[in-house]
Design a protein around this motif. Structure first.
Motif, mmCIF file in Angstrom:
data_model
loop_
_atom_site.group_PDB
_atom_site.id
_atom_site.type_symbol
_atom_site.label_atom_id
_atom_site.label_comp_id
_atom_site.label_asym_id
_atom_site.label_seq_id
_atom_site.Cartn_x
_atom_site.Cartn_y
_atom_site.Cartn_z
ATOM 1 N N UNK A 1 -1.199 -8.076 -9.902
ATOM 2 C CA UNK A 1 -2.336 -8.916 -10.291
ATOM 3 C C UNK A 1 -3.640 -8.161 -10.111
ATOM 4 N N UNK A 2 -3.699 -7.321 -9.073
ATOM 5 C CA UNK A 2 -4.871 -6.503 -8.766
ATOM 6 C C UNK A 2 -4.398 -5.139 -8.285
ATOM 7 N N UNK A 3 -5.259 -4.150 -8.463
ATOM 8 C CA UNK A 3 -4.963 -2.791 -8.005
ATOM 9 C C UNK A 3 -6.170 -2.291 -7.224
ATOM 10 N N UNK A 4 -5.916 -1.714 -6.068
ATOM 11 C CA UNK A 4 -6.965 -1.108 -5.249
ATOM 12 C C UNK A 4 -6.748 0.403 -5.251
ATOM 13 N N UNK A 5 -7.766 1.153 -5.651
ATOM 14 C CA UNK A 5 -7.701 2.611 -5.645
ATOM 15 C C UNK A 5 -8.651 3.145 -4.580
ATOM 16 N N UNK A 6 -8.266 4.241 -3.921
ATOM 17 C CA UNK A 6 -9.072 4.769 -2.836
ATOM 18 C C UNK A 6 -10.139 5.754 -3.281
ATOM 19 N N UNK B 1 8.488 -11.340 -4.532
ATOM 20 C CA UNK B 1 7.829 -12.294 -5.436
ATOM 21 C C UNK B 1 8.710 -12.695 -6.611
ATOM 22 N N UNK B 2 9.907 -12.157 -6.675
ATOM 23 C CA UNK B 2 10.795 -12.408 -7.810
ATOM 24 C C UNK B 2 11.100 -13.895 -7.950
ATOM 25 N N UNK B 3 10.827 -14.445 -9.145
ATOM 26 C CA UNK B 3 11.071 -15.862 -9.387
ATOM 27 C C UNK B 3 10.010 -16.767 -8.803
ATOM 28 N N UNK B 4 8.982 -16.193 -8.222
ATOM 29 C CA UNK B 4 7.889 -16.971 -7.664
ATOM 30 C C UNK B 4 6.597 -16.586 -8.385
ATOM 31 N N UNK B 5 5.554 -17.347 -8.152
ATOM 32 C CA UNK B 5 4.269 -17.041 -8.776
ATOM 33 C C UNK B 5 3.335 -16.280 -7.827
ATOM 34 N N UNK B 6 3.906 -15.729 -6.794
ATOM 35 C CA UNK B 6 3.117 -15.001 -5.798
ATOM 36 C C UNK B 6 2.528 -13.732 -6.408
ATOM 37 N N UNK B 7 1.221 -13.536 -6.330
ATOM 38 C CA UNK B 7 0.627 -12.310 -6.882
ATOM 39 C C UNK B 7 0.832 -11.111 -5.963
ATOM 40 N N UNK B 8 0.899 -9.945 -6.574
ATOM 41 C CA UNK B 8 0.984 -8.677 -5.850
ATOM 42 C C UNK B 8 -0.330 -7.926 -6.029
ATOM 43 N N UNK B 9 -0.865 -7.423 -4.935
ATOM 44 C CA UNK B 9 -1.985 -6.486 -4.977
ATOM 45 C C UNK B 9 -1.436 -5.140 -4.538
ATOM 46 N N UNK B 10 -1.614 -4.142 -5.376
ATOM 47 C CA UNK B 10 -1.039 -2.818 -5.138
ATOM 48 C C UNK B 10 -2.155 -1.829 -4.839
ATOM 49 N N UNK B 11 -2.057 -1.167 -3.683
ATOM 50 C CA UNK B 11 -3.074 -0.197 -3.277
ATOM 51 C C UNK B 11 -2.579 1.224 -3.509
ATOM 52 N N UNK C 1 0.827 -1.198 0.000
ATOM 53 C CA UNK C 1 0.000 0.000 0.000
ATOM 54 C C UNK C 1 0.866 1.254 0.000
ATOM 55 N N UNK C 2 0.614 2.122 -0.956
ATOM 56 C CA UNK C 2 1.344 3.383 -1.037
ATOM 57 C C UNK C 2 0.501 4.467 -0.366
ATOM 58 N N UNK C 3 1.045 5.623 -0.029
ATOM 59 C CA UNK C 3 2.347 6.088 -0.421
ATOM 60 C C UNK C 3 3.398 5.642 0.598
ATOM 61 N N UNK C 4 4.695 5.663 0.161
ATOM 62 C CA UNK C 4 5.238 6.118 -1.108
ATOM 63 C C UNK C 4 5.169 5.045 -2.196
ATOM 64 N N UNK C 5 5.389 5.469 -3.412
ATOM 65 C CA UNK C 5 5.353 4.570 -4.559
ATOM 66 C C UNK C 5 6.442 3.512 -4.482
ATOM 67 N N UNK C 6 7.548 3.838 -3.802
ATOM 68 C CA UNK C 6 8.666 2.898 -3.675
ATOM 69 C C UNK C 6 8.293 1.643 -2.898
ATOM 70 N N UNK C 7 7.128 1.619 -2.256
ATOM 71 C CA UNK C 7 6.697 0.432 -1.523
ATOM 72 C C UNK C 7 6.533 -0.768 -2.455
ATOM 73 N N UNK C 8 6.387 -0.497 -3.746
ATOM 74 C CA UNK C 8 6.229 -1.613 -4.672
ATOM 75 C C UNK C 8 7.529 -2.389 -4.853
ATOM 76 N N UNK C 9 8.672 -1.746 -4.634
ATOM 77 C CA UNK C 9 9.952 -2.415 -4.881
ATOM 78 C C UNK C 9 10.162 -3.626 -3.968
ATOM 79 N N UNK C 10 9.972 -3.525 -2.662
ATOM 80 C CA UNK C 10 10.103 -4.744 -1.848
ATOM 81 C C UNK C 10 9.030 -5.780 -2.158
#
Length: 417
Positions: free
Chosen positions: A163-168, A117-127, A103-112
């Protein structure tokens, strides 16, 4: 399933600030999920630079000290964002979540989240809590062309790999779609109203007024939140000067802190209002907010004069509805549409300060209308923004991502219009 929940600025009701992640995490845990929140602490010396782990409300919080406050300059903030992204990446990966929720902010939260999930099939949901980098670009915080390009690249990277995006808010959804996010991935889940928390007896508000030297029958307008450049709390000080000329009993209680606090105090002092019409008070924990809102006739949510801010989804707006209080804002957008269509408050005049003061005091003086507005506010909180309902929507998004199901969670048409 195991959910790794990345939020750099996670807070609990015992702290000041929004508690969206706390409230959602505990409800996800109640649903049977194994929830791990990865966050930072901002107080100097916390944990001696090491990770701490604690259990709270059925889920686990992993915290690492990374200094940050609203008074920091742009470079200091970026350093804090990048530092947390780096130190949290390995922690997030080690937890082996079945879904990673960033969940952002900041946008850099997506990097970890991506590293986990790198090399795995784990989905990311980004808020998306704010339209980054659209807002900082519009406000001039990201002025260097290279910085803008890098921020946009990171935004597009996040949307493409989620995989999914949540917007407020609907506006945030539109901004994400304009920047390349697949609209079918996006669900709008706004900030929520904690009706049960804010449903307190009127005596609680009366006591708060007396404890702070405010007459029980004085018109009371409240602001709670950050004193930052994006908020422009100075606007309320300007309106307060006009209101004081109309009714000397009027009190504006401005509760919070931030980079612009000194400027707010200075302006109020220049007008001869500080400590009288304008009371600047320190931030209080979320658990104490019900008393503040119970005391208020009108709560406010204000932003700087920039169209990019119209898509905001400020916690204070929903706290006001939950408390059954009139809400006054100074901008257009989806919240202004809600106020007008449900008659739960005021959209204040931006440029005519005297007119804004008349709007506020006119509503407060009409006690019959004010009581109706308060009732409609609480009804709207229950019908459209109940925390339990929105938490179930978020759970469905996360569970669908884990199962690989496509499509967004359907929102109420009234919210998304």
């Amino acid at each position: 399933m195991r959910i790794v929940y990345l939020h750099q600025y996670f807070t609990t009701p015992a702290q000041s600030g929004g508690t969206r992640s706390y409230e959602f995490a505990r409800r996800l845990a109640d649903r049977g999920h194994d929830v791990h929140v990865i966050t930072s602490t901002r107080n100097a010396g916390d944990h001696g630079g090491q990770w701490s782990t604690r259990e709270t409300s059925g889920f686990t919080v992993h915290a690492r000290h990374v200094p940050y406050d609203n008074s920091m300059g742009s470079l200091q903030r970026v350093r804090a964002f990048v530092t947390f992204a780096v130190v949290s990446a390995a922690r997030a990966r080690s937890l082996k979540g079945e879904v990673v929720f960033a969940t952002s902010t900041p946008l850099t939260i997506f990097l970890p989240a991506w590293f986990a999930t790198l090399g795995r099939r784990t989905p990311i949901v980004f808020e998306v809590r704010d339209s980054w980098p659209t807002v900082p670009i519009a406000l001039g915080y990201l002025s260097h062309p290279v910085a803008r390009w890098l921020a946009r690249r990171l935004e597009h990277f996040a949307y493409a790999r989620s995989a999914k995006i949540v917007a407020l808010s609907p506006g945030m959804r539109e901004d994400a779609a304009e920047q390349g996010a697949d609209p079918q991935k996006i669900s709008v889940i706004p900030n929520a109203a904690d009706v049960s928390m804010f449903d307190v007896p009127d005596a609680v508000g009366v006591r708060w007024r007396r404890d702070h030297g405010i007459d029980v029958d004085a018109p009371l307008i409240v602001y709670t939140g950050t004193f930052g450049a994006a908020n422009e709390v100075e606007y309320l000080v300007d309106v307060a000067r006009e209101a004081a000329a109309l009714d000397a009993r009027t009190v504006f209680a401005l509760i919070g802190s931030g980079a612009r606090e000194a400027a707010v105090r200075s302006r109020a002092e220049d007008y001869g209002l500080l400590g009288k019409t304008v009371r600047v008070m320190p931030p209080v924990p979320k658990a104490e907010m019900p008393a503040v809102f119970s005391a208020a006739d009108v709560a406010t949510s204000v932003v700087t004069n920039n169209p990019a801010m119209n898509a905001n989804s400020a916690n204070k707006f929903f706290d006001s509805l939950a408390a059954g209080r009139a809400i006054a804002i100074n901008h257009e957008g989806w919240q202004a549409d809600l106020i007008r269509s449900h008659d739960v408050g005021l959209v204040l005049e931006r440029d005519d300060l005297r007119a804004a003061a008349h709007q506020l005091l006119g509503l407060i003086a009409d006690r019959a209308r004010l009581a109706q507005v308060h009732r409609r506010a609480r009804d709207l909180a229950r019908s459209e923004f109940d925390r339990d309902v929105l938490a179930r929507q978020l759970a469905e998004v996360l569970e669908n991502a884990r199962e690989g199901r496509s499509g967004s969670v359907r929102e109420r048409a009234r919210i998304v219009r």
